[in-house]
Design an enzyme around this catalytic site. Sequence first.
Site, PDB file in Angstrom:
ATOM      1  N   LYS A 227       7.761 -14.055  -3.928  1.00  0.00           N
ATOM      2  CA  LYS A 227       8.650 -13.141  -3.203  1.00  0.00           C
ATOM      3  C   LYS A 227      10.018 -13.218  -3.904  1.00  0.00           C
ATOM      4  CE  LYS A 227       9.454 -10.472   0.354  1.00  0.00           C
ATOM      5  NZ  LYS A 227       8.923  -9.108   0.406  1.00  0.00           N
ATOM      6  N   ASP A 278       4.134  -9.576  -0.421  1.00  0.00           N
ATOM      7  CA  ASP A 278       3.697  -8.611   0.601  1.00  0.00           C
ATOM      8  C   ASP A 278       2.733  -7.590   0.011  1.00  0.00           C
ATOM      9  OD1 ASP A 278       7.128  -7.882   0.546  1.00  0.00           O
ATOM     10  OD2 ASP A 278       5.654  -6.875  -0.684  1.00  0.00           O
ATOM     11  N   ASP A 302      -0.815 -20.435   1.439  1.00  0.00           N
ATOM     12  CA  ASP A 302      -1.394 -20.768   2.743  1.00  0.00           C
ATOM     13  C   ASP A 302      -1.887 -19.493   3.418  1.00  0.00           C
ATOM     14  OD1 ASP A 302      -2.079 -22.096   5.033  1.00  0.00           O
ATOM     15  OD2 ASP A 302      -0.071 -22.748   5.553  1.00  0.00           O
TER      16      ASP A 302
END
Length: 411
Positions: A227, A278, A302
């Site tokens: 990110k 995302d 995760d």
Amino acid sequence: MSSNLDLTPPADGVAITLDGDRLIVPDNPIVPFIEGDGTGPDIWQASVRVFDAAVSKAFDGARRVVWFELLAGEKAKGLIDEWLPKETVEAVRTYKVAIKGPLTTPVGGGIRSLNVTLRQVLDLYACVRPVRYFEGTPAPVRHPERMNVVIFRENTEDVYAGIEWECGSDEALKVIEFLERDMGRKIRADSGIGIKPISATGSKRLVRMALRYALANRRGVLTLVHKGNIMKFTEGAFRDWGYEVATEEFRDSVVTEEESWNGAKCDGKILVNDRIADSVFQQILTRTADYDVFATPNLNGDYLSDACAAQVGGLEMAPGANIGDEIGFFEATHGTAPKYAGKDVINPSSVILSGAMMFRHLGWQEAADRIETALARTVQQKKLTYDLARQMDGATKLRTSEFADAIISNM
Ligand code: NAP
């Protein structure tokens, strides 16, 4: 099988050793196991029979695993009033390869997750999760068979480093004051504070492991997930360090996506690309087959591991391992499902497939292949534990032990 708190090895087995980074595996290796809490014992009793049958059939009796029980979790707490005895940690360090069922995370009392502790103290810096579809498994998408990925998730850093302070604590207030006074950054006084460290060392060794895996297993694509558009110096740096490892240490074996836009041909090399976290969640749904091996920081990995597993039928069918430079620790990916403890109904596939992964790690491919093929056949025959049987018409619902029997008879 022996159960022990000291490090006296079972007399009929030999320890696995290392020669440089190569495992030396005897024909009768000692492999420690932790059966786990809740449904752990139901799962272990079924799984170990599948493992022994696979090894026996694959090597015609010439090899066998000498299992060595270690204590952890509720069993250790009950017997010796400790959640994670140091002898257990030392035994895993000594024997190099181990397997475990799920462990309860004690709630409250300042006790950290046993799983996170094991990963950190043994420096098992990569959580490795292969996710593929077993034909016939009920799945929520139209083409679950398009998923065949291996996720390498960094296991020791990021927001999991455990550096955080409660809202209103002296430490949190001190950090807030320091940030305002020395760094000119204002944070609300009623904030909890967590620290997100991501290092060059941690990122590079993870990407290095993923690339070595991709090369050894002829995988075509490595995707760095981050990110970095928002967290430039942590997640963005992870991406940059990932490309650095690829182009500096694996130059002859990789082509970056940018190089490919400029005309470089892959020609059997690994394509290294990166995706914003995302976007990767929609890409694995809409362009599943484009993805192959992932390298990710801790938190992204995760989430991504569970999302990929859900797409092919759930965590009950997903194996996992925590791997460091010396140690491989194979484990259930789901939790202890305590309401089913002792009922002989739970699905043992996650531990069984983690065992297959463990055998590949040992170089015992023949045993791994037997397990995976027999499990796939059992699922195709619609012989399933309750969790999958309830989602399928015409399935035969089996107990945990019966499911193990069915796998063994399909070998
Ligand atoms: P959980 O144990 O994974 O169980 C949640 C539900 O998932 C179960 O009630 C069951 O659903 C289904 N399920 C999980 N494993 C299954 C299996 N092998 N076969 C069939 N169904 C399965 O999650 P949790 O209740 O959140 O966690 C319980 C404890 O496990 C906690 O202490 C947690 O910290 C710990 N945990 C440990 C690990 C680990 O050791 N690696 C991982 C995650 C959680 P239905 O009720 O719909 O049948």
